[in-house]
Scaffold this active site. Structure first.
Site, PDB file in Angstrom:
ATOM      1  N   GLU A   1      44.402 -16.321 -62.818  1.00 43.64           N
ATOM      2  CA  GLU A   1      45.173 -16.579 -64.046  1.00 43.64           C
ATOM      3  C   GLU A   1      45.964 -17.877 -64.016  1.00 43.64           C
ATOM      4  OE1 GLU A   1      47.413 -12.979 -64.578  1.00 43.64           O
ATOM      5  OE2 GLU A   1      45.620 -11.752 -64.773  1.00 43.64           O
TER       6      GLU A   1
ATOM      7  N   ASN B   1      39.466 -16.074 -61.182  1.00 38.63           N
ATOM      8  CA  ASN B   1      39.537 -14.873 -62.018  1.00 38.63           C
ATOM      9  C   ASN B   1      40.562 -15.070 -63.132  1.00 38.63           C
ATOM     10  OD1 ASN B   1      38.722 -11.979 -62.232  1.00 38.63           O
ATOM     11  ND2 ASN B   1      40.899 -11.579 -61.801  1.00 38.63           N
TER      12      ASN B   1
ATOM     13  N   HIS C   1      39.701  -7.745 -70.503  1.00 38.71           N
ATOM     14  CA  HIS C   1      40.687  -6.842 -71.129  1.00 38.71           C
ATOM     15  C   HIS C   1      40.588  -7.041 -72.639  1.00 38.71           C
ATOM     16  CE1 HIS C   1      42.507  -5.676 -67.360  1.00 38.71           C
ATOM     17  NE2 HIS C   1      42.702  -6.937 -67.027  1.00 38.71           N
TER      18      HIS C   1
ATOM     19  N   GLU D   1      37.748  -6.662 -64.597  1.00 38.26           N
ATOM     20  CA  GLU D   1      38.856  -5.739 -64.905  1.00 38.26           C
ATOM     21  C   GLU D   1      38.641  -5.104 -66.275  1.00 38.26           C
ATOM     22  OE1 GLU D   1      42.670  -7.699 -64.428  1.00 38.26           O
ATOM     23  OE2 GLU D   1      42.001  -8.777 -62.653  1.00 38.26           O
TER      24      GLU D   1
ATOM     25  N   ASP E   1      38.451  -3.180 -69.547  1.00 38.22           N
ATOM     26  CA  ASP E   1      38.932  -2.064 -70.353  1.00 38.22           C
ATOM     27  C   ASP E   1      38.895  -2.490 -71.813  1.00 38.22           C
ATOM     28  OD1 ASP E   1      41.247  -3.688 -70.271  1.00 38.22           O
ATOM     29  OD2 ASP E   1      42.301  -2.334 -68.933  1.00 38.22           O
TER      30      ASP E   1
HETATM   31  O1  9MR Z   1      46.993  -2.912 -63.270  1.00 44.75           O
HETATM   32  C1  9MR Z   1      47.986  -3.657 -62.617  1.00 44.75           C
HETATM   33  C2  9MR Z   1      49.338  -3.024 -62.836  1.00 44.75           C
HETATM   34  O2  9MR Z   1      49.400  -1.786 -62.148  1.00 44.75           O
HETATM   35  C3  9MR Z   1      50.434  -3.930 -62.348  1.00 44.75           C
HETATM   36  O3  9MR Z   1      51.699  -3.390 -62.711  1.00 44.75           O
HETATM   37  C4  9MR Z   1      50.270  -5.297 -62.941  1.00 44.75           C
HETATM   38  C5  9MR Z   1      51.341  -6.217 -62.421  1.00 44.75           C
HETATM   39  O4  9MR Z   1      51.118  -7.549 -62.695  1.00 44.75           O
HETATM   40  O5  9MR Z   1      48.997  -5.812 -62.616  1.00 44.75           O
HETATM   41  C6  9MR Z   1      47.974  -5.059 -63.172  1.00 44.75           C
HETATM   42  O6  9MR Z   1      46.723  -5.647 -62.902  1.00 44.75           O
HETATM   43  C7  9MR Z   1      46.516  -6.936 -63.458  1.00 44.75           C
HETATM   44  C8  9MR Z   1      45.607  -7.684 -62.531  1.00 44.75           C
HETATM   45  O7  9MR Z   1      46.119  -7.717 -61.232  1.00 44.75           O
HETATM   46  C9  9MR Z   1      45.359  -9.106 -63.012  1.00 44.75           C
HETATM   47  N1  9MR Z   1      44.892  -9.109 -64.376  1.00 44.75           N
HETATM   48  C10 9MR Z   1      45.666  -8.335 -65.315  1.00 44.75           C
HETATM   49  C11 9MR Z   1      45.820  -6.908 -64.820  1.00 44.75           C
HETATM   50  C12 9MR Z   1      46.534  -6.065 -65.847  1.00 44.75           C
HETATM   51  O8  9MR Z   1      47.840  -6.505 -66.052  1.00 44.75           O
END
Ligand code: 9MR
Length: 472
Positions: A169, A210, A247, A276, A278
């Site tokens: 990101e 990513n 997402h 990832e 959804d």
């Molecule tokens: O799903 C993850 C969530 O449990 C955490 O609180 C969050 C914190 O930043 O991160 C989420 O996963 C993220 C992933 O690591 C990177 N892309 C976005 C995902 C959803 O926020």
């Protein structure tokens, strides 16, 4: 490592087809094994269905849920790839600077491999989920901390991770430029330094960039990431894959140009993966479209959903996953399974990263650079940017003098028996302790006063011998 995206144990011939199984594996293998499977032998799980075309189907796993048998039953049955949802992130693995903790990460890793799954590593360099000590760092101290972190985590899992999300990101949502962050403020080159460090740390792992909101081909962010990957490939920065998080929601809806995006990235010479996934509301049609987009691109190596059941999702109120909170299969599940079962074999291999000895952390401070005279056609400056017991990483800047040059040669003599383990952006020839590095095909031409760099990792004690630069 296996030259295909998916190891042979995950591959199954497509139902109802006669398949040259040998052709899927080792290049040049002539042995043809005819396998006939009844036409009604549709795979009954996501992982098995995806494996028919040489792909994986994965999920994010949370260590805190490994004691929930309803959760692990579904996860183990359906998925062949595992990503730790939070446990391999920076705050989890290096809570105090220089002190690594893999307790939760290893719980997930061990669960995965004990159940025959592969693991995607997520993530090594990210503006978010940094431990407090890293949030307060900047400049060269942060740059070095990032390098140390990558080395420390990748050393722990050396040879065990299918692919790492090396950088996560790093692009801005609106502009298509870089996202502002403490890492970005260390200099634009932080991403390529992360990838080079990662390649040296574990040459067997695929190295991915990513990001989210890079699914729609028309979006500036997609183009920004695309241009970075293109530039990396042109300049020899080691990158093997792009992870498109996927997402999808009302603010970032699925668009049918997603297939163009996947194809365009793949055409740069990288694997692509949906990392990832959804979908708000879990439309069966949208899920099927997404799966079919991946299946249409030979270098789309696999799909990972971001959680198992809706109740496991980071945005559970949007019910975006394939299983409901009770673990029942949703219509989207059936749509995905059917799409996977309808796919043909994927025979497109992806390149294997170069193999070189890897360093082990921790690092020691960098000595000062050595430079050749600034007069003449060109000059060169060698800087040690990372070192560890038994090895080091250096960068050499080659600068043209007052006239443009077309080709360059940099020479030095190793003082203490050092040997290259890998070198990029140049071609090496070594005779005893005498080293000659010439330009790569793409970086020999340098405008007056401009520069290019090459880099290497080497075995032995870090050294900054005096360097010379000549141009033919
Ligand atoms: O799903 C993850 C969530 O449990 C955490 O609180 C969050 C914190 O930043 O991160 C989420 O996963 C993220 C992933 O690591 C990177 N892309 C976005 C995902 C959803 O926020």
């Amino acid at each position: 490592m296996d030259t295909d995206a998916t190891p042979s144990r995950l591959r199954r011939p497509r139902r109802g087809r006669v398949l040259l199984a040998g052709a899927l594996g080792v290049l040049g293998a002539i042995t043809a094994v005819a396998v006939s499977v009844p036409a009604d032998a549709a795979a009954s799980t996501l992982g098995a269905a995806a494996a028919q075309s040489g792909r994986y189907f994965g999920t994010a796993i949370s260590a805190s849920k490994l004691g929930d048998s309803a959760y692990t039953t579904i996860a183990n049955r359906e998925f062949t790839m595992v990503t730790a949802e939070n446990e391999m992130k920076i705050d989890a693995t290096e809570p105090n600077q220089g002190q690594f903790n893999f307790t939760s990460a290893d719980q997930i890793y061990n669960w995965a491999v004990q159940n025959g799954k592969q693991v995607r590593g997520h993530t090594l360099a990210w503006h978010s989920q940094q431990p407090g000590w890293m949030q307060s760092l900047s400049g060269s101290a942060l740059r070095q901390a990032m390098i140390n972190h990558i080395n420390g985590v990748m050393a722990h899992y050396k040879g065990k991770i299918y692919a790492w999300d090396v950088v996560n990101e790093a692009f801005d949502d609106g502009s298509g430029g870089r996202r502002d962050s403490n890492l970005q403020r260390t200099g634009d080159d932080w991403i390529e330094v992360a990838f080079r460090t990662a390649r040296a740390a574990d040459p067997a792992a695929k190295l991915c960039y990513n990001d989210y909101n890079i699914d729609n081909w028309t979006w500036a962010k997609t183009q920004g990431v695309y241009n970075m990957v293109k530039d990396f490939k042109q300049r020899g920065v080691p990158i093997d894959c792009v992870g498109l998080q996927g997402h999808f929601n009302s603010g970032s809806a699925y668009n049918s140009n997603f297939r163009t995006t996947l194809q365009s990235f793949a055409a740069l010479g990288v694997d692509v993966a949906i990392t990832e996934l959804d979908v708000e509301g879990a439309s069966a049609t949208t899920y099927a479209n997404i799966v079919n987009d991946c299946l249409a691109v030979s270098r789309c190596v696999g799909i990972t959903t971001w959680g198992v059941r809706d109740s496991d999702s980071w945005r559970s109120s949007q019910t975006p996953l394939l299983f409901d909170g009770d673990g029942n299969k949703k219509p989207a599940y059936t749509a995905v399974l059917d799409a996977l079962n309808a796919a043909g074999p994927n025979t497109s291999p992806s390149p294997t990263p170069p193999v070189s000895p890897s360093p082990t952390p921790p690092v020691s401070p960098s000595p000062s650079p050595s430079s050749s005279p600034v007069t003449g056609a060109c000059s060169a400056t060698l800087t040690t940017i990372n070192s560890w017991p038994g090895g080091f990483q250096s960068e050499v800047t080659v600068r043209a003098g007052s006239s443009a040059i077309n080709g360059w040669t940099v020479k030095w003599t190793w003082p203490g028996g050092q040997t290259f383990s890998s070198l990029w952006n140049g071609t090496q020839s070594v005779s005893g302790s005498s080293v000659t590095v010439r330009n790569a095909p793409y970086n020999g031409s340098i405008a007056a006063g401009s520069s290019t760099t090459f880099g290497f990792t080497a075995n032995g004690t870090a050294a900054t011998p005096s360097v010379t630069c000549t141009s033919p």
